[in-house]
Design an enzyme around this catalytic site. Structure first.
Site, short mmCIF file in Angstrom:
data_model
loop_
_atom_site.label_atom_id
_atom_site.label_comp_id
_atom_site.label_asym_id
_atom_site.label_seq_id
_atom_site.Cartn_x
_atom_site.Cartn_y
_atom_site.Cartn_z
CG HIS A 177 1.15 10.66 6.11
ND1 HIS A 177 -0.08 9.78 5.55
CD2 HIS A 177 0.86 12.50 5.41
CE1 HIS A 177 -0.83 10.52 4.44
NE2 HIS A 177 -0.63 11.89 4.66
CG HIS A 215 3.74 6.43 5.04
ND1 HIS A 215 3.15 5.87 6.77
CD2 HIS A 215 2.22 6.40 4.88
CE1 HIS A 215 2.16 6.08 7.33
NE2 HIS A 215 0.78 7.11 5.71
CG HIS A 248 -1.87 -0.78 1.10
ND1 HIS A 248 -2.92 -1.55 0.50
CD2 HIS A 248 -2.16 -2.05 2.64
CE1 HIS A 248 -3.59 -3.16 0.50
NE2 HIS A 248 -3.27 -3.27 2.27
CB THR A 255 -4.80 3.07 5.79
OG1 THR A 255 -4.05 3.09 6.86
CG2 THR A 255 -3.72 3.74 4.52
#
Length: 243
Positions: free
Chosen positions: A127, A108, A83, A195
């Site tokens: 982030h 990430h 992801h 997420t």
């Protein structure tokens, strides 16, 4: 909520890089963002009223206290969890917000940016994810404009894992400090993880000053993921965006 926060911290620290978690959600199709809340009972918050990302606009002037950064060298590994590409950090680096210490767990990236500022999307967003001892979460977001190459990214990208589930050790020269702007003025809003499980109650601290990244650096990240990994903008509802 405390249980959800603790689970979220564990997932954020580990990268949730096993095949089972990979299959539970995605960024398109039947497992895309519009269906996250229905994919698992654990994802109920994805349909909440205080979700992220948002378009930061309509700013309210406030006396925001400076974020106290205490970042050390401590990058342990870089992984591709299917992801995003994520750098896991060892204990010892933190920020102080509202008199609370939040430990840096990982950072990430998303391409294009998840948050927008005054309607503007950026080609890349970082982030930096932090957690307190109580399980509360704080995310520092940094935008990247396409221009000159970023030295901090260059160090991490040399170990870029190409395949989902792949992880590589990182040299100590990779530092979170290198992807922070010199000017630490920021916007602030209350939001969520972007997420699943979309846990709410996250302090969002969005740096006003963007950094730069080269087109090659941005494209390499995008090519590894094969598709955009940005959750669509969520309704702001009644939340203030402070500056």
């Amino acid at each position: 909520m405390r249980k959800a926060l603790c689970v979220s911290v564990a997932l954020l620290a580990s990268g949730a890089a096993n095949a089972e978690s990979e299959a539970q959600w995605g960024y398109s199709g039947a497992k895309g963002p519009e269906n996250w809340a229905e994919l698992s009972p654990d994802n109920f918050a994805c349909a909440g009223k205080n979700q992220a990302p948002i378009n930061l606009t309509g700013f309210i002037e406030a006396e925001l206290q400076p974020i106290t950064f205490d970042y050390q060298k401590g990058a342990e590994q870089i992984l591709n969890n299917g992801h995003t590409v994520q750098v896991n950090y060892e204990q010892g680096s933190s920020i102080d917000v509202d008199g609370i210490t939040f430990d840096l767990k990982q950072f990430h990236f998303h391409a294009p940016s998840e948050n927008h500022i005054d309607g503007e999307s950026y080609p890349l967003e970082a982030h930096l994810v932090h957690a307190s001892d109580e399980g509360d979460l704080a995310v520092v977001a940094v935008m990247f404009e396409e221009d000159t190459a970023n030295e901090g990214l260059k160090k991490a990208w040399t170990k870029m894992p190409e395949q989902a589930g792949e992880e590589r050790a990182l040299p100590s020269s990779v530092r979170a400090e290198d992807i922070l702007p010199e000017n630490r003025d920021h916007y602030r809003f209350n939001g969520s993880l972007t997420t699943p499980p979309c846990t709410e109650g996250v302090r969002w601290l969005v740096m006003k000053q963007p950094l730069t990244a080269s087109s090659e650096q941005i494209e390499r990240f995008a090519d590894v993921l094969h598709e955009p990994n940005n959750r669509p903008l969520q309704p702001v509802n009644a939340r203030p965006v402070l500056q």
